[in-house]
Design a protein around this motif. Structure first.
Motif, short mmCIF file in Angstrom:
data_model
loop_
_atom_site.label_atom_id
_atom_site.label_comp_id
_atom_site.label_asym_id
_atom_site.label_seq_id
_atom_site.Cartn_x
_atom_site.Cartn_y
_atom_site.Cartn_z
N VAL A 345 43.03 38.82 36.75
CA VAL A 345 42.19 38.35 38.14
C VAL A 345 42.25 39.42 38.87
O VAL A 345 43.17 39.74 39.37
CB VAL A 345 42.68 36.96 38.57
CG1 VAL A 345 42.08 36.56 39.67
CG2 VAL A 345 42.57 35.88 37.29
N LEU A 373 38.56 35.66 44.28
CA LEU A 373 39.00 36.06 43.02
C LEU A 373 37.94 35.99 41.96
O LEU A 373 37.03 35.18 42.22
CB LEU A 373 39.99 34.71 42.65
CG LEU A 373 41.14 34.80 43.41
CD1 LEU A 373 42.27 33.82 42.90
CD2 LEU A 373 42.04 36.28 43.73
N LYS A 377 38.36 30.63 34.61
CA LYS A 377 38.71 29.72 35.37
C LYS A 377 40.17 29.34 35.27
O LYS A 377 40.83 28.93 36.00
CB LYS A 377 37.85 28.63 34.90
CG LYS A 377 38.12 27.30 35.84
CD LYS A 377 37.18 26.09 35.08
CE LYS A 377 37.25 24.96 36.12
NZ LYS A 377 38.76 24.34 36.16
N ILE A 380 42.29 31.95 37.26
CA ILE A 380 42.16 31.40 38.72
C ILE A 380 43.02 30.17 39.13
O ILE A 380 43.63 30.29 39.98
CB ILE A 380 40.76 31.12 39.04
CG1 ILE A 380 40.01 32.72 38.75
CG2 ILE A 380 40.53 31.12 40.51
CD1 ILE A 380 38.60 32.79 39.13
#
Length: 587
Positions: A345, A373, A377, A380
């Protein structure tokens, strides 16, 4: 009685005519009414005149008279304590609110607005002081008129406190006329109403005289904002420089510093988050983040800007802002969290106290930081679990730093600066000390950490404490004034004269400086209106200015730019006026 004063005052302040009302100032008049009513009905000890002497001169049982004196003393002490505590809460929360943007306002066009605001403050103080010097007005009435005409409650508190200190420092029987703190409050209340509406009248007069087109001013501000914008921008660039083929991202010189970051890389149809060891090849498209100048320099070195979309829509990647709320990671660096290496990320930018900048490995995390960020998904989500991203934590007020700040503010306010020939020393007092400390803590407090403690205060909590503080202060100021003969002063005394003097203090400075700012310095009219409201620390005037144009940013920013300086000077000027007046009186 304090609660009833507050209820009546808040309801009174909510009454508006064409969008204009007393606002929080209504509490002052609610207190005046309750003080007058309580005195008339005999609910409280006698405030008017020399209460102690009156009771003792009545004769009778010495013990009962002593008890009566004690009741008056206790009643006044309670009111004094609650009033001072309310003032401390109010100014401290103001400092916390405006502190983050205070130092940022000291550059660019804001300096002109600050200059005019300073001129408004001192011009108003000079006009008010002239009443004492040339028209033999009592000093306490002069200070009250000044504070009321500029609708500044901390100025009232500072003036009352210094007059009390002067009286306490004088020998018995040596206190001259014009040193009564109650008269300060009465004059304040009389001058306050025109102070509320005078700034709005001035805005309308300038608009009428110079035929200001509000929409044109708003559009002009938008264009100027775009031309001056220095926030972070993005640029997509194709890698065409053959010297970079086969190099790692970390080896590209223009990406080594903290000015430009590569948050995405597209190779063919694949969009990825580049790591430090990611190798770049010919035709790779890099998504760069930085300011315009740095981006242009980086693009010129790497290759050519391209109009290709690197959106995460339809891909495995997504973009999301998360907030740092986990107390366990406060003070740690981004590098120590290994966000990119562990979770794949990228942190493309960091927003702190409204300012964006490029984070680097050594960037330390503070409570309330927003991280932008880019990644998958689920990755994160994993990072969000580490940094917190809790809306509940963002709404919680941590009381330990609040009371530490209040303590430090009171200590600073108690530091006395002796002035030769003056019985009382000059000091910031309870109105100035907490304000200065709050501004410093809210701006630099993130560098001072003790375990899990942080200085962040959510807007909702700050607003609640601020409103409680100002309501308590104004309710008791009004109550004391009403119980000490305000109505009689207005009807039979000097009330109407004080009101007339207050008009000069309110109108002349802002009218002159408003014209100079708009016509001479060519400052946007909406910004000028916001700055005029800020120079008078007048929220109702700001609300009126915000309603002129569909976008209230220009007026709000003008208000915020001058507010901290103005608030500090409004607290300081009554004390300077007293020093000057006392020096002239002693000659």
């Amino acid at each position: 009685m304090i609660a009833l004063s507050s209820v009546i005052g808040i309801l009174l302040g909510a009454i508006k005519y064409k969008g204009v009302g007393l606002g929080i100032g209504g509490v002052l008049f609610g207190g005046i009414f309750m003080g007058w009513l309580a005195q008339e009905l005999g609910w409280i000890p006698n405030f008017s005149g020399d209460s102690f002497k009156t009771i003792l001169d009545n004769g009778g049982d010495v013990v009962k008279n002593a008890e009566a004196v004690g009741k008056v003393h206790t009643f006044k002490e309670i009111l004094h304590y609650v009033k001072e505590f309310g003032l401390i809460l109010f100014v401290y929360t103001i400092g916390i609110q405006v502190g983050p943007g205070f130092f940022a306002s000291l550059k660019g066009a804001g300096l002109k607005l600050i200059g005019y605001a300073v001129l408004i403050v001192f011009l108003g103080a000079a006009i008010a002081l002239s009443f004492n010097v040339f028209f033999d007005m009592n000093l306490d009435s002069t200070i009250g008129i000044y504070a009321g005409a500029v609708t500044n409650t901390p100025a009232l508190g500072a003036g009352q406190a210094m007059i009390k200190d002067l009286v306490d420092g004088m020998a018995a029987g040596a206190v001259p006329a014009g040193f009564d703190a109650n008269n300060v409050a009465s004059a304040y209340a009389v001058a306050y109403p025109f102070g509320i509406c005078g700034i709005i009248i001035t805005m309308l007069l300038i608009r009428f005289f110079f035929k200001v087109n509000i929409n044109a001013e708003g559009e002009k501000y938008e264009l100027q904002k775009k031309s001056n914008r220095k926030d972070l921008d993005t640029q997509n660039v194709s890698v065409n420089n053959s010297e970079l083929f086969g190099l790692k991202i970390s080896d590209i010189s223009v990406l080594k510093g903290n000015k430009v970051i590569c948050s995405r890389l597209k190779r063919g149809d694949i969009l990825m988050v580049p790591k430090a060891d990611t190798v770049v090849y010919a035709g790779d498209i890099l998504h760069l983040v930085g300011n315009d100048a740095d981006l242009n320099a980086a693009c010129g070195f790497i290759g050519e800007p391209v109009q290709v979309s690197l959106t995460t829509k339809g891909t495995e990647l997504s973009v999301r802002k998360i907030v740092v709320t986990n107390e366990k990671i406060l003070g740690k660096t981004l590098d120590s969290l290994e966000i990119k290496s562990k979770f794949d990320v990228a942190v493309s930018r960091l927003i702190r106290t409204g300012m964006e900048f490029i984070p680097h490995k050594g960037t330390t995390l503070h409570f309330g930081d927003q991280l932008n960020l880019v990644g998958r998904k689920e990755s994160i989500d994993a990072v969000a679990n580490i940094v917190g991203d809790s809306t509940v934590a963002m709404q919680k007020v941590h009381m330990l730093p609040v009371f530490i700040g209040l303590f430090l503010g009171m200590m600073l306010g108690s530091v006395a600066i002796p002035v030769p020939g003056l019985p009382a020393a000059l000091k910031l007092g309870l109105a100035g000390g907490p304000l200065v400390v709050a501004i410093l803590l809210s701006r630099f407090g993130h560098n001072i950490t003790f375990g899990k403690m942080h200085w962040f205060m959510p807007a909702s909590g700050n607003s609640a404490l601020r409103e409680i503080g100002i309501v308590l202060f104004l309710a008791i100021v009004g109550f004391n004034s009403g119980a000490s003969g305000f109505v009689d002063t207005l009807v039979h005394g000097d009330g109407l004269t004080w009101m007339g003097y207050g008009v000069f203090v309110t109108f002349i400075p802002i009218f002159i400086c408003g014209i100079l700012a708009y016509r001479v310095s060519k400052i946007n009219y909406l910004s000028v209106c916001g700055a005029m409201a800020g120079s008078m620390t007048d929220p109702p005037a700001l609300a009126f200015a915000n309603g002129m144009y569909k976008n209230s940013e220009a007026s709000s920013l003008g208000y915020a730019t001058v507010y901290p300086f103005t608030m500090f000077l409004r607290i300081l000027t009554p004390q300077l006026m007293i020093v000057i007046a006392y020096a002239l009186m002693s000659k």
